[in-house]
Design an enzyme around this catalytic site. Structure first.
Site, short mmCIF file in Angstrom:
data_model
loop_
_atom_site.label_atom_id
_atom_site.label_comp_id
_atom_site.label_asym_id
_atom_site.label_seq_id
_atom_site.Cartn_x
_atom_site.Cartn_y
_atom_site.Cartn_z
CG ASN A 74 -1.81 1.22 1.29
OD1 ASN A 74 -1.41 2.26 1.80
ND2 ASN A 74 -3.00 1.08 0.77
CG ASP A 75 1.43 5.62 0.25
OD1 ASP A 75 1.77 6.14 -0.82
OD2 ASP A 75 1.51 6.20 1.35
CB CYS A 420 -28.38 -36.43 -17.87
SG CYS A 420 -27.94 -38.18 -17.74
#
Length: 501
Positions: A74-75, A420
């Site tokens: 972050n950042d 199926c």
């Protein structure tokens, strides 16, 4: 790791403050969270000095690399550059995207926070790899939120991005936890607009007593919350469901395909497959009737859909019953790639390579849920397909994520062809929602099985005979409700992530 293959489903944002982390070791918390199913990690630390931040980031990166999961910082772009992790996340008040890109180069991930459509569009135009949208709800882990936008605000941004033609991955953040994750995902999307790709959480994992269990819980909630996205995609696309199946179920399968929003065609002649594969649908290969000519047609169709990039669902009906069927399974598996392999316990055991008459756990017809999960995961890893192991409790695995689904009704086992037609339903989901085959498969199962629950309790249903038309009605009703944004039916879903050794 390719940026285009990043899974943003359960996005962990770390918090090292005593109020959230307590006296736990952050690296250990992250490792446990990764064991539980976290798909991407962001190291957020606004207070430590650079040396300490680099040291922590290196330790975290060593852990995330072992799990094949990206680590973002972050950042602090300088920390990300020194550590060599997979990228960064920047807020509106952090370094400009253009400057971060120059420092990181073209191959690193850069995510950008956006709390308005204007901010989101600006980030897209700059070249962001993903968006972090929020804040959704008030939260104690982030004090500088400019605004609380709620799910309505998230939906507004997603609608705007869709209108502008942007398909950028998006996660939301802010006060999200196990109690609201499903509703946040379901309420934030609006068909046919873009949907969220995941949720970002902090305290829901970091502050948890058992981070692995918390992550597993959130992963199950994320899958459940994205089920409506898949059903909406089918309703919007009306994809082709090409069924190569036995005569007994063709009419039933066609009606089920129509009910869930697909366009069915029952075509066992493989010379048609190359043209049909170009129409953007999916193929179902159902081994209910095995003949040399049929097997030849299956192989030709499988290869045609592989060449066109279309999803293929294998239903190895009765796979272990005879040597002919066992050999047919081996031949099909060696002839091409399947997107989904769906079968009961003995059928999936045969796919795994064990004879159902062989002694040992692999041949048992009454495996524990843990053993079933291990079997499904092993087959998924060996084949590269999503494995749907059906039973009272269904197990779904892509080799990384393994989940259980506990929906359904006993009437499904008292009517010919429901297994199926589940394959038909899943094929429609896979055709319309190709970004995550596991989520598509789970969506098909949950739709199918909740429809059976709703049908079984209707006043006009007195047994299996009256169940079938009511079941088809409920498949159609759920599809219609979901397309209109009504997902109240999803509260019935019983999806959990399994811990598999």
């Amino acid at each position: 790791m390719s940026k285009s293959k990043v899974d943003y489903g359960v996005y962990l944002v770390t918090d090292s403050t005593p109020a959230i982390l307590g006296n736990k070791d952050l690296t250990s918390v992250v490792e446990k969270a990764l064991q539980g199913g976290v798909t991407i990690v962001q190291y957020r630390d606004k207070t430590s000095d650079r040396e300490a931040a680099v040291k922590t980031a290196r330790a975290l990166h060593e852990v995330t690399r072992r799990f094949g999961v990206p680590l973002l910082v972050n950042d602090r772009v300088d920390v990300a550059v020194e550590v060599g992790c997979e990228g960064v996340h920047i807020g509106q008040d952090d370094m400009a995207y253009e400057e971060a890109r120059k420092l990181l180069g073209p191959d690193k991930i850069i995510g950008v926070t956006a709390s308005s459509l204007e901010e989101a569009l600006k980030a897209c135009e700059a070249g962001a790899d993903y968006l972090g949208l929020g804040t959704v709800y008030a939260t104690q882990t982030k004090k500088d939120t400019k605004s609380i936008i709620g799910t309505a605000g998230i939906r507004s941004i997603l609608l705007g991005l869709s209108s502008a033609g942007h398909s950028i991955p998006t996660v939301c953040i802010g006060g999200i936890n196990g109690s609201n994750a499903i509703s946040v995902l379901a309420e934030s999307s609006a068909a046919p607009a873009k949907s969220l790709d995941g949720i970002a959480v902090v305290s829901a994992i970091v502050a948890a007593q058992d981070p692995a269990a918390a992550a597993r819980d959130l992963l199950g909630k994320v899958v459940a919350g994205r089920v409506p996205d898949v059903i909406k995609a089918v309703a919007a696309a009306t994809p082709l469901s090409h069924n190569m199946t036995n005569l007994v179920v063709q009419n039933f399968a066609a009606n089920v395909a129509l009910a869930v929003g697909a366009s069915p065609i029952m075509a066992n002649y493989a010379e048609e497959a190359a043209d049909l594969a170009k129409l953007g649908g999916a193929l179902v290969i159902n081994m209910g009737t095995v003949t040399p000519e049929g097997l030849k047609n299956h192989i030709q169709a499988l290869q045609a859909y592989n060449a066109a990039g279309g999803p293929v669902v294998l239903d190895p009906v009765g796979a272990g019953a005879t040597s002919i069927r066992r050999n047919a399974v081996k031949t099909l598996l060696s002839s091409g790639k399947f997107t989904v392999i769906k079968g009961n316990e003995r059928e999936i055991q045969t796919v795994y390579g064990a004879s159902v008459t062989q002694r040992g756990v692999d041949s048992s017809s009454s495996l524990t849920i843990s053993q079933r999960a291990s079997l499904a995961k092993s087959v998924a890893r060996s084949t590269g397909a999503v494995v749907v192991l059906t039973g009272k409790t269904d197990v779904v695995s892509d080799g990384v994520r393994t989940l259980r689904v506990d929906n359904g009704h006993e009437f499904l086992g008292r009517v010919t062809g429901t297994g199926c037609t589940l394959g038909t339903t899943i094929s429609a989901m896979e055709a319309a929602f190709r970004s995550d085959p596991l989520i598509a498969a789970v969506a098909g199962m949950v739709l199918f099985e909740i429809a059976s629950e709703r049908a079984a309790v209707r006043d006009d249903v007195r047994g299996p005979g009256t169940f079938v038309p009511a079941f088809i009605d409920e498949l159609s009703a759920i599809r219609t409700e979901t397309a209109k944004g009504d997902v109240a039916w999803l509260a019935r879903s019983k999806i959990e992530t399994l811990e598999v050794e």
